[in-house]
Scaffold this motif. Sequence first.
Motif, PDB file in Angstrom:
ATOM      1  N   THR A  84       0.446  -1.393  -0.062  1.00 12.85           N
ATOM      2  CA  THR A  84      -0.072  -0.229  -0.241  1.00 12.85           C
ATOM      3  C   THR A  84       1.167   1.142  -0.035  1.00 12.85           C
ATOM      4  O   THR A  84       1.337   1.165   0.865  1.00 12.85           O
ATOM      5  N   VAL A  85       0.450   2.295  -1.069  1.00 13.98           N
ATOM      6  CA  VAL A  85       1.637   3.066  -0.948  1.00 13.98           C
ATOM      7  C   VAL A  85       0.239   4.086  -0.397  1.00 13.98           C
ATOM      8  O   VAL A  85      -0.421   4.539  -1.446  1.00 13.98           O
ATOM      9  N   LEU A  86       1.106   5.165   0.408  1.00 16.40           N
ATOM     10  CA  LEU A  86       0.676   6.455   0.938  1.00 16.40           C
ATOM     11  C   LEU A  86       0.969   7.894   0.751  1.00 16.40           C
ATOM     12  O   LEU A  86       2.427   7.161   0.553  1.00 16.40           O
ATOM     13  N   ASP A  87       0.764   9.062   0.321  1.00 14.65           N
ATOM     14  CA  ASP A  87       0.971  10.027   0.761  1.00 14.65           C
ATOM     15  C   ASP A  87       1.576  10.489   2.182  1.00 14.65           C
ATOM     16  O   ASP A  87       1.580  10.085   2.819  1.00 14.65           O
TER      17      ASP A  87
ATOM     18  N   THR B  72       0.595  12.491   4.015  1.00 12.88           N
ATOM     19  CA  THR B  72      -0.961  12.652   5.132  1.00 12.88           C
ATOM     20  C   THR B  72      -1.356  11.633   5.851  1.00 12.88           C
ATOM     21  O   THR B  72      -2.686  11.123   6.212  1.00 12.88           O
ATOM     22  N   GLY B  73      -1.324  10.300   5.411  1.00 17.69           N
ATOM     23  CA  GLY B  73      -1.608   8.420   4.895  1.00 17.69           C
ATOM     24  C   GLY B  73      -2.658   8.291   3.971  1.00 17.69           C
ATOM     25  O   GLY B  73      -3.364   7.719   4.503  1.00 17.69           O
ATOM     26  N   LEU B  74      -2.848   9.386   3.020  1.00 16.63           N
ATOM     27  CA  LEU B  74      -3.629   9.424   1.749  1.00 16.63           C
ATOM     28  C   LEU B  74      -4.012   8.177   0.846  1.00 16.63           C
ATOM     29  O   LEU B  74      -2.163   8.483  -0.053  1.00 16.63           O
ATOM     30  N   PRO B  75      -4.343   7.025   0.433  1.00 16.96           N
ATOM     31  CA  PRO B  75      -3.348   5.904  -0.569  1.00 16.96           C
ATOM     32  C   PRO B  75      -3.239   6.482  -2.142  1.00 16.96           C
ATOM     33  O   PRO B  75      -4.146   7.822  -2.342  1.00 16.96           O
ATOM     34  N   LEU B  76      -2.605   6.692  -2.652  1.00 18.25           N
ATOM     35  CA  LEU B  76      -1.746   7.181  -4.080  1.00 18.25           C
ATOM     36  C   LEU B  76      -2.348   6.150  -5.516  1.00 18.25           C
ATOM     37  O   LEU B  76      -1.462   4.634  -5.232  1.00 18.25           O
ATOM     38  N   SER B  77      -2.743   6.188  -6.161  1.00 13.09           N
ATOM     39  CA  SER B  77      -3.612   5.571  -7.124  1.00 13.09           C
ATOM     40  C   SER B  77      -2.507   6.381  -8.280  1.00 13.09           C
ATOM     41  O   SER B  77      -1.829   7.312  -8.675  1.00 13.09           O
ATOM     42  N   GLY B  78      -2.248   4.778  -9.132  1.00 16.33           N
ATOM     43  CA  GLY B  78      -0.777   5.108 -10.505  1.00 16.33           C
ATOM     44  C   GLY B  78       0.280   4.779 -10.134  1.00 16.33           C
ATOM     45  O   GLY B  78       1.055   5.526 -11.240  1.00 16.33           O
ATOM     46  N   PHE B  79       0.816   4.275  -8.724  1.00 22.92           N
ATOM     47  CA  PHE B  79       2.095   4.685  -8.754  1.00 22.92           C
ATOM     48  C   PHE B  79       2.774   3.192  -8.953  1.00 22.92           C
ATOM     49  O   PHE B  79       1.664   2.364  -8.826  1.00 22.92           O
TER      50      PHE B  79
ATOM     51  N   SER C 143      -0.176   1.512  -8.566  1.00 24.95           N
ATOM     52  CA  SER C 143      -1.143   1.532  -7.361  1.00 24.95           C
ATOM     53  C   SER C 143      -2.599   1.201  -7.604  1.00 24.95           C
ATOM     54  O   SER C 143      -2.861   2.213  -8.438  1.00 24.95           O
ATOM     55  N   ASP C 144      -3.880   0.515  -7.191  1.00 23.16           N
ATOM     56  CA  ASP C 144      -4.596   1.611  -7.576  1.00 23.16           C
ATOM     57  C   ASP C 144      -5.333   2.199  -7.160  1.00 23.16           C
ATOM     58  O   ASP C 144      -5.043   2.853  -5.912  1.00 23.16           O
ATOM     59  N   ASP C 145      -6.839   2.264  -6.590  1.00 21.34           N
ATOM     60  CA  ASP C 145      -7.303   3.707  -5.674  1.00 21.34           C
ATOM     61  C   ASP C 145      -6.878   3.685  -4.608  1.00 21.34           C
ATOM     62  O   ASP C 145      -7.555   4.420  -4.159  1.00 21.34           O
ATOM     63  N   ASN C 146      -7.014   2.624  -4.372  1.00 18.59           N
ATOM     64  CA  ASN C 146      -7.067   2.254  -2.323  1.00 18.59           C
ATOM     65  C   ASN C 146      -4.998   2.299  -2.169  1.00 18.59           C
ATOM     66  O   ASN C 146      -5.028   2.577  -1.004  1.00 18.59           O
ATOM     67  N   GLY C 147      -4.489   2.575  -3.053  1.00 18.91           N
ATOM     68  CA  GLY C 147      -2.743   2.676  -2.911  1.00 18.91           C
ATOM     69  C   GLY C 147      -2.296   1.106  -2.761  1.00 18.91           C
ATOM     70  O   GLY C 147      -1.506   1.005  -3.195  1.00 18.91           O
ATOM     71  N   ASP C 148      -2.687   0.321  -3.313  1.00 16.91           N
ATOM     72  CA  ASP C 148      -2.969  -1.190  -3.162  1.00 16.91           C
ATOM     73  C   ASP C 148      -2.057  -1.928  -4.741  1.00 16.91           C
ATOM     74  O   ASP C 148      -2.651  -1.040  -5.868  1.00 16.91           O
ATOM     75  N   SER C 149      -1.118  -2.709  -4.164  1.00  9.61           N
ATOM     76  CA  SER C 149      -0.389  -3.159  -5.536  1.00  9.61           C
ATOM     77  C   SER C 149      -0.639  -5.205  -4.704  1.00  9.61           C
ATOM     78  O   SER C 149       0.216  -5.215  -3.697  1.00  9.61           O
TER      79      SER C 149
END
Length: 223
Positions: free
Chosen positions: A35-38, A40-47, A155-161
Amino acid sequence: MLHTYVTQIAIIIMAGLGLTAQASAEDTPLSLNVTVLDNTGLPLSGFAVSLTPHVATATTTAIPEAVMDQVNRQFSPHFLIVSKGTKVRFPNSDSIKHQVYSFSAAKRFALLLDKDSEAEPLTFDIPGIVELGCNVHDWMLGYIYVVDTPYFSASDDNGDSEFTVPPGQYTLSVYHPRMQETQEILTRELSLTTNQTVRLALTRALLPDFSQYNFDDEFGQYE
């Protein structure tokens, strides 16, 4: 004597079964969630999230293909992730011409693309970051990220891969052109012996997302 002989056979069989079970466990694929977060702790998509094994694995002989289009005077997609050896096509879906180029060490090239045309595919065989521009439209900017592994994902909309890989030692890498970390590409060493979940948070704010900016508002129908 017969009892001793039978016992020895039993021991050999049990030892063989133990080795088989161990080999089977070593070959059993494992699940890894990243899980990739910015900052501030928000998920990041497209990483771009990739997992590179320390010991090379067998790869398919099929040559992968990908597409980097030109749509509405922008690269589409703005950020493309490919594996080493991928052939990338550059169609021009606009009604105007483009001249796509890159001076990046991982791939230097120039393509003159007339409207509704397409050049021969280019092979991206050097891992690294390829920054794209257009000599006709200065604001156009795109990226192709070449990884030397078959295990990669956006990464998807939840920041997950999600990955399913054999047990072993891996280098986890995360990259996006909007990152401003001290390392251009974030890496973490992983030893996978069981299923794992990894959370990776950025420490700095992202650059603005110019891929969503409408440059026609500023430059008009510049051709």
